[in-house]
Enzyme design. Structure first.
Site, PDB file in Angstrom:
ATOM      1  CB  SER A  87      -0.910   0.026   1.229  1.00 15.97           C
ATOM      2  OG  SER A  87      -1.513   1.297   1.332  1.00 15.97           O
ATOM      3  CG  HIS A 111      -3.845  -1.352  -1.751  1.00 13.61           C
ATOM      4  ND1 HIS A 111      -4.953  -2.116  -2.071  1.00 13.61           N
ATOM      5  CD2 HIS A 111      -4.257  -0.506  -0.781  1.00 13.61           C
ATOM      6  CE1 HIS A 111      -5.979  -1.752  -1.314  1.00 13.61           C
ATOM      7  NE2 HIS A 111      -5.589  -0.764  -0.521  1.00 13.61           N
ATOM      8  CG  ASP A 119      -5.137   2.766   0.444  1.00 14.19           C
ATOM      9  OD1 ASP A 119      -6.094   1.978   0.430  1.00 14.19           O
ATOM     10  OD2 ASP A 119      -3.981   2.441   0.810  1.00 14.19           O
ATOM     11  CG  MET A 125      -8.337   7.629   1.716  1.00 15.66           C
ATOM     12  SD  MET A 125      -7.433   7.740   3.263  1.00 15.66           S
ATOM     13  CE  MET A 125      -6.662   6.126   3.315  1.00 15.66           C
ATOM     14  CG  HIS A 169      -9.180   0.490  -0.873  1.00 20.49           C
ATOM     15  ND1 HIS A 169      -8.653   0.347   0.395  1.00 20.49           N
ATOM     16  CD2 HIS A 169     -10.537   0.552  -0.708  1.00 20.49           C
ATOM     17  CE1 HIS A 169      -9.636   0.321   1.281  1.00 20.49           C
ATOM     18  NE2 HIS A 169     -10.787   0.454   0.639  1.00 20.49           N
ATOM     19  CG  MET A 217     -11.398   3.875   1.495  1.00 21.23           C
ATOM     20  SD  MET A 217      -9.837   3.840   2.378  1.00 21.23           S
ATOM     21  CE  MET A 217      -8.714   3.776   0.982  1.00 21.23           C
ATOM     22  CG  MET A 234     -11.804  -2.357   4.519  1.00 22.52           C
ATOM     23  SD  MET A 234     -10.218  -2.031   3.716  1.00 22.52           S
ATOM     24  CE  MET A 234      -9.356  -1.061   4.991  1.00 22.52           C
ATOM     25  N   GLY A 277      -9.129   4.561   6.349  1.00 21.94           N
ATOM     26  CA  GLY A 277      -8.811   5.979   6.520  1.00 21.94           C
ATOM     27  C   GLY A 277      -7.341   6.239   6.803  1.00 21.94           C
ATOM     28  CG  PHE A 278      -5.970   7.436   9.430  1.00 21.29           C
ATOM     29  CD1 PHE A 278      -5.320   8.634   9.155  1.00 21.29           C
ATOM     30  CD2 PHE A 278      -7.309   7.465   9.793  1.00 21.29           C
ATOM     31  CE1 PHE A 278      -6.001   9.841   9.250  1.00 21.29           C
ATOM     32  CE2 PHE A 278      -8.002   8.676   9.883  1.00 21.29           C
ATOM     33  CZ  PHE A 278      -7.350   9.865   9.607  1.00 21.29           C
ATOM     34  N   GLY A 279      -3.209   4.419   7.490  1.00 12.43           N
ATOM     35  CA  GLY A 279      -2.288   3.293   7.557  1.00 12.43           C
ATOM     36  C   GLY A 279      -1.762   3.145   8.970  1.00 12.43           C
ATOM     37  N   GLY A 280      -1.082   2.044   9.214  1.00 15.93           N
ATOM     38  CA  GLY A 280      -0.392   1.859  10.488  1.00 15.93           C
ATOM     39  C   GLY A 280      -1.268   1.519  11.676  1.00 15.93           C
ATOM     40  CG  ASP A 307      -6.259  -2.504   2.858  1.00  9.36           C
ATOM     41  OD1 ASP A 307      -5.175  -2.276   3.413  1.00  9.36           O
ATOM     42  OD2 ASP A 307      -6.890  -1.642   2.199  1.00  9.36           O
ATOM     43  N   GLY A 308      -5.139  -3.879   5.963  1.00  5.95           N
ATOM     44  CA  GLY A 308      -5.094  -3.165   7.240  1.00  5.95           C
ATOM     45  C   GLY A 308      -4.367  -3.953   8.314  1.00  5.95           C
ATOM     46  N   GLY A 309      -3.203  -3.466   8.713  1.00  6.20           N
ATOM     47  CA  GLY A 309      -2.464  -4.106   9.800  1.00  6.20           C
ATOM     48  C   GLY A 309      -1.856  -5.446   9.431  1.00  6.20           C
ATOM     49  N   GLY A 318       1.088  -2.029   4.005  1.00 12.30           N
ATOM     50  CA  GLY A 318       1.673  -0.707   3.848  1.00 12.30           C
ATOM     51  C   GLY A 318       2.880  -0.539   4.743  1.00 12.30           C
ATOM     52  CB  SER A 319       3.145   0.620   8.244  1.00 11.48           C
ATOM     53  OG  SER A 319       2.065  -0.156   8.708  1.00 11.48           O
TER      54      SER A 319
HETATM   55  C1  DX5 Z   1      -6.494   2.068   5.111  1.00 10.28           C
HETATM   56  C2  DX5 Z   1      -5.980   1.646   3.772  1.00 10.28           C
HETATM   57  C3  DX5 Z   1      -4.905   0.647   3.807  1.00 10.28           C
HETATM   58  C4  DX5 Z   1      -3.656   1.086   4.540  1.00 10.28           C
HETATM   59  C5  DX5 Z   1      -2.938  -0.116   5.036  1.00 10.28           C
HETATM   60  O1  DX5 Z   1      -7.641   2.817   4.913  1.00 10.28           O
HETATM   61  O2  DX5 Z   1      -7.044   1.074   3.017  1.00 10.28           O
HETATM   62  O3  DX5 Z   1      -4.584   0.220   2.483  1.00 10.28           O
HETATM   63  O4  DX5 Z   1      -2.794   1.841   3.742  1.00 10.28           O
HETATM   64  O5  DX5 Z   1      -1.837   0.280   5.764  1.00 10.28           O
HETATM   65  P1  DX5 Z   1      -1.156  -0.664   6.838  1.00 10.28           P
HETATM   66  O6  DX5 Z   1      -0.702  -1.892   6.101  1.00 10.28           O
HETATM   67  O7  DX5 Z   1      -0.056   0.152   7.371  1.00 10.28           O
HETATM   68  O8  DX5 Z   1      -2.202  -1.011   7.861  1.00 10.28           O
HETATM   69 ZN    ZN Z   2      -6.534   0.124   1.135  1.00  9.34          ZN
END
Ligand code: DX5
Ligand code: ZN
Length: 223
Positions: free
Chosen positions: A9, A34, A36, A38, A67, A69, A138, A143-146, A177-179, A199-200
Protein backbone atom coordinates in the site's frame (compact mmCIF):
# COMPACT_ATOMS: atom_id res chain seq x y z
CA UNK A 1 0.67 -24.69 -5.70
CA UNK A 2 -1.28 -21.97 -3.87
CA UNK A 3 -0.64 -18.35 -4.64
CA UNK A 4 -0.42 -15.46 -2.22
CA UNK A 5 -0.34 -12.12 -3.98
CA UNK A 6 1.22 -9.17 -2.16
CA UNK A 7 -0.05 -5.65 -2.84
CA UNK A 8 2.05 -3.03 -1.02
CA UNK A 9 0.00 0.00 0.00
CA UNK A 10 1.51 3.20 -1.31
CA UNK A 11 0.02 5.17 1.59
CA UNK A 12 3.05 4.17 3.67
CA UNK A 13 5.59 5.15 0.99
CA UNK A 14 7.82 8.22 0.99
CA UNK A 15 5.65 10.61 -1.04
CA UNK A 16 8.67 12.70 -1.99
CA UNK A 17 10.17 9.69 -3.79
CA UNK A 18 7.17 7.83 -5.19
CA UNK A 19 8.78 6.72 -8.46
CA UNK A 20 11.72 5.15 -6.64
CA UNK A 21 9.40 3.54 -4.09
CA UNK A 22 7.35 1.89 -6.86
CA UNK A 23 10.45 0.49 -8.47
CA UNK A 24 11.67 -0.75 -5.09
CA UNK A 25 8.50 -2.73 -4.32
CA UNK A 26 8.40 -4.10 -7.86
CA UNK A 27 11.99 -5.30 -7.56
CA UNK A 28 11.14 -6.73 -4.12
CA UNK A 29 8.55 -9.07 -5.63
CA UNK A 30 5.27 -7.18 -5.25
CA UNK A 31 2.48 -8.61 -7.41
CA UNK A 32 0.45 -5.40 -7.49
CA UNK A 33 0.48 -1.89 -6.08
CA UNK A 34 -2.34 -0.84 -3.74
CA UNK A 35 -3.36 2.82 -4.13
CA UNK A 36 -5.72 4.27 -1.51
CA UNK A 37 -7.91 7.10 -2.77
CA UNK A 38 -9.70 8.98 0.04
CA UNK A 39 -12.08 11.91 -0.24
CA UNK A 40 -12.24 13.28 3.31
CA UNK A 41 -15.97 12.51 3.37
CA UNK A 42 -16.38 8.74 3.27
CA UNK A 43 -13.31 8.53 5.51
CA UNK A 44 -11.77 11.31 7.65
CA UNK A 45 -8.59 11.60 5.58
CA UNK A 46 -7.52 12.77 2.11
CA UNK A 47 -4.78 10.91 0.27
CA UNK A 48 -4.16 11.01 -3.48
CA UNK A 49 -6.17 11.22 -6.66
CA UNK A 50 -6.12 11.04 -10.45
CA UNK A 51 -3.08 13.24 -11.20
CA UNK A 52 -0.86 11.15 -8.94
CA UNK A 53 -2.16 7.85 -10.35
CA UNK A 54 -1.63 9.13 -13.90
CA UNK A 55 1.92 10.22 -13.13
CA UNK A 56 2.77 6.91 -11.48
CA UNK A 57 1.26 5.02 -14.41
CA UNK A 58 4.08 6.32 -16.58
CA UNK A 59 6.64 5.20 -14.02
CA UNK A 60 5.58 1.60 -13.32
CA UNK A 61 4.30 -1.52 -15.09
CA UNK A 62 2.77 -2.93 -11.86
CA UNK A 63 -0.94 -3.80 -11.71
CA UNK A 64 -2.59 -0.77 -10.07
CA UNK A 65 -5.01 -2.08 -7.43
CA UNK A 66 -6.94 1.08 -6.57
CA UNK A 67 -9.00 1.10 -3.34
CA UNK A 68 -11.44 4.00 -3.41
CA UNK A 69 -12.80 5.29 -0.10
CA UNK A 70 -15.10 7.90 -1.59
CA UNK A 71 -18.80 8.66 -1.66
CA UNK A 72 -20.69 8.01 -4.89
CA UNK A 73 -17.95 5.91 -6.53
CA UNK A 74 -19.79 5.70 -9.88
CA UNK A 75 -18.79 9.30 -10.61
CA UNK A 76 -15.08 8.50 -10.78
CA UNK A 77 -14.82 5.16 -12.60
CA UNK A 78 -14.11 6.64 -16.03
CA UNK A 79 -11.51 9.03 -14.61
CA UNK A 80 -9.79 6.19 -12.74
CA UNK A 81 -9.60 4.15 -15.94
CA UNK A 82 -8.17 7.12 -17.78
CA UNK A 83 -5.59 7.69 -15.06
CA UNK A 84 -4.37 4.10 -15.43
CA UNK A 85 -6.09 1.96 -12.79
CA UNK A 86 -6.10 -1.77 -13.58
CA UNK A 87 -8.55 -2.71 -10.84
CA UNK A 88 -10.93 -0.64 -8.73
CA UNK A 89 -12.28 -1.72 -5.35
CA UNK A 90 -15.12 0.37 -3.92
CA UNK A 91 -17.10 0.38 -0.68
CA UNK A 92 -20.49 -1.24 -0.44
CA UNK A 93 -21.55 1.45 2.05
CA UNK A 94 -20.80 4.21 -0.47
CA UNK A 95 -22.85 2.92 -3.41
CA UNK A 96 -26.64 2.96 -3.83
CA UNK A 97 -26.38 0.55 -6.74
CA UNK A 98 -23.26 -1.66 -6.40
CA UNK A 99 -24.19 -3.64 -9.51
CA UNK A 100 -24.03 -0.52 -11.66
CA UNK A 101 -20.60 0.37 -10.27
CA UNK A 102 -19.30 -3.15 -10.93
CA UNK A 103 -20.59 -2.96 -14.51
CA UNK A 104 -18.99 0.47 -15.00
CA UNK A 105 -15.62 -0.80 -13.77
CA UNK A 106 -15.74 -3.86 -16.03
CA UNK A 107 -17.04 -1.76 -18.91
CA UNK A 108 -13.75 0.13 -18.75
CA UNK A 109 -11.82 -3.12 -18.97
CA UNK A 110 -10.77 -3.05 -15.32
CA UNK A 111 -11.06 -5.69 -12.59
CA UNK A 112 -13.91 -5.07 -10.16
CA UNK A 113 -13.51 -5.26 -6.40
CA UNK A 114 -15.95 -4.71 -3.57
CA UNK A 115 -15.20 -4.09 0.10
CA UNK A 116 -16.85 -3.29 3.39
CA UNK A 117 -16.02 -1.52 6.63
CA UNK A 118 -15.39 -3.59 9.78
CA UNK A 119 -18.90 -2.84 11.07
CA UNK A 120 -20.71 -3.97 7.92
CA UNK A 121 -21.90 -7.60 7.91
CA UNK A 122 -20.28 -9.87 5.33
CA UNK A 123 -23.72 -11.16 4.30
CA UNK A 124 -24.17 -7.92 2.38
CA UNK A 125 -21.15 -8.67 0.22
CA UNK A 126 -21.69 -12.39 -0.44
CA UNK A 127 -24.44 -11.99 -3.08
CA UNK A 128 -22.06 -9.97 -5.26
CA UNK A 129 -19.26 -12.54 -5.38
CA UNK A 130 -20.16 -14.05 -8.77
CA UNK A 131 -19.79 -10.61 -10.37
CA UNK A 132 -16.50 -9.72 -8.71
CA UNK A 133 -12.84 -10.22 -9.50
CA UNK A 134 -11.83 -9.30 -5.95
CA UNK A 135 -13.48 -9.21 -2.53
CA UNK A 136 -11.66 -7.12 0.07
CA UNK A 137 -12.03 -7.52 3.81
CA UNK A 138 -10.94 -4.45 5.76
CA UNK A 139 -9.08 -5.48 8.91
CA UNK A 140 -8.89 -1.89 10.17
CA UNK A 141 -11.30 1.04 10.01
CA UNK A 142 -10.50 2.58 6.60
CA UNK A 143 -8.81 5.98 6.52
CA UNK A 144 -5.32 5.56 7.88
CA UNK A 145 -2.29 3.29 7.56
CA UNK A 146 -0.39 1.86 10.49
CA UNK A 147 -3.37 0.70 12.56
CA UNK A 148 -3.70 -2.58 14.48
CA UNK A 149 -5.04 -5.67 12.73
CA UNK A 150 -8.54 -6.77 13.81
CA UNK A 151 -8.33 -10.60 13.99
CA UNK A 152 -12.11 -10.95 14.34
CA UNK A 153 -12.44 -9.81 10.71
CA UNK A 154 -10.98 -13.15 9.61
CA UNK A 155 -14.46 -14.67 10.12
CA UNK A 156 -15.53 -12.57 7.13
CA UNK A 157 -12.64 -13.93 5.07
CA UNK A 158 -13.67 -17.50 5.96
CA UNK A 159 -17.28 -16.78 4.99
CA UNK A 160 -16.18 -15.40 1.62
CA UNK A 161 -13.83 -18.36 1.07
CA UNK A 162 -16.64 -20.85 1.85
CA UNK A 163 -19.09 -19.13 -0.49
CA UNK A 164 -16.51 -18.76 -3.27
CA UNK A 165 -15.65 -22.46 -3.02
CA UNK A 166 -19.33 -23.42 -2.97
CA UNK A 167 -19.91 -21.42 -6.15
CA UNK A 168 -16.71 -22.62 -7.82
CA UNK A 169 -15.26 -19.09 -8.09
CA UNK A 170 -11.68 -20.30 -8.31
CA UNK A 171 -10.30 -17.07 -9.79
CA UNK A 172 -11.71 -14.76 -7.10
CA UNK A 173 -9.11 -12.78 -5.21
CA UNK A 174 -9.88 -12.59 -1.51
CA UNK A 175 -7.86 -9.68 -0.21
CA UNK A 176 -7.19 -8.43 3.33
CA UNK A 177 -6.20 -4.80 4.00
CA UNK A 178 -5.09 -3.17 7.24
CA UNK A 179 -2.46 -4.11 9.80
CA UNK A 180 -1.14 -6.99 7.70
CA UNK A 181 2.50 -7.90 8.39
CA UNK A 182 4.76 -10.80 9.34
CA UNK A 183 2.80 -11.53 12.51
CA UNK A 184 -0.75 -11.26 11.15
CA UNK A 185 -0.33 -12.77 7.68
CA UNK A 186 -0.81 -16.33 8.97
CA UNK A 187 -4.33 -15.56 10.21
CA UNK A 188 -5.19 -14.21 6.74
CA UNK A 189 -3.85 -17.28 4.98
CA UNK A 190 -5.55 -19.65 7.41
CA UNK A 191 -8.91 -17.95 6.82
CA UNK A 192 -8.60 -18.36 3.05
CA UNK A 193 -7.19 -15.09 1.75
CA UNK A 194 -5.00 -15.20 -1.37
CA UNK A 195 -4.04 -11.52 -1.65
CA UNK A 196 -2.61 -9.31 1.10
CA UNK A 197 -2.22 -5.55 1.26
CA UNK A 198 0.66 -4.32 3.41
CA UNK A 199 1.67 -0.71 3.85
CA UNK A 200 3.71 0.04 6.94
CA UNK A 201 4.97 -3.56 7.09
CA UNK A 202 6.90 -3.01 3.85
CA UNK A 203 7.52 0.67 3.07
CA UNK A 204 10.12 2.33 5.26
CA UNK A 205 11.64 -1.00 6.23
CA UNK A 206 15.29 -1.82 5.62
CA UNK A 207 14.73 -4.64 3.11
CA UNK A 208 11.48 -4.58 1.09
CA UNK A 209 12.13 -7.99 -0.49
CA UNK A 210 12.71 -9.66 2.87
CA UNK A 211 9.51 -8.17 4.29
CA UNK A 212 7.47 -9.05 1.19
CA UNK A 213 8.67 -12.65 1.20
CA UNK A 214 8.25 -13.05 4.96
CA UNK A 215 4.61 -11.94 4.71
CA UNK A 216 3.98 -14.21 1.73
CA UNK A 217 5.68 -17.20 3.37
CA UNK A 218 3.86 -16.78 6.69
CA UNK A 219 0.50 -16.63 4.93
CA UNK A 220 1.23 -19.60 2.66
CA UNK A 221 2.45 -21.72 5.56
CA UNK A 222 -0.94 -21.25 7.22
CA UNK A 223 -3.05 -22.10 4.16
C1 DX5 B 1 -6.49 2.07 5.11
C2 DX5 B 1 -5.98 1.65 3.77
C3 DX5 B 1 -4.91 0.65 3.81
C4 DX5 B 1 -3.66 1.09 4.54
C5 DX5 B 1 -2.94 -0.12 5.04
O1 DX5 B 1 -7.64 2.82 4.91
O2 DX5 B 1 -7.04 1.07 3.02
O3 DX5 B 1 -4.58 0.22 2.48
O4 DX5 B 1 -2.79 1.84 3.74
O5 DX5 B 1 -1.84 0.28 5.76
P1 DX5 B 1 -1.16 -0.66 6.84
O6 DX5 B 1 -0.70 -1.89 6.10
O7 DX5 B 1 -0.06 0.15 7.37
O8 DX5 B 1 -2.20 -1.01 7.86
ZN1 ZN C 1 -6.53 0.12 1.14
Amino acid sequence: MKKMLISPSLLAADFARLGEELEAVRAAGADMLHLDVMDGVFVPNISLGMPVIAALRKASPLFFDVHIMIVDPARYIDALAKAGADGVTFHLEAADDPGAVIRAIKGQGMKAGLTLKPGTPVERLLPWLPELDLALVMSVEPGFGGQSFMPEMMDKVSAIRREADRLGLSDLLIQVDGGVGRKTAAACGAAGANCLVAGSAIFGKEDYAAETEAIRAAALAAC
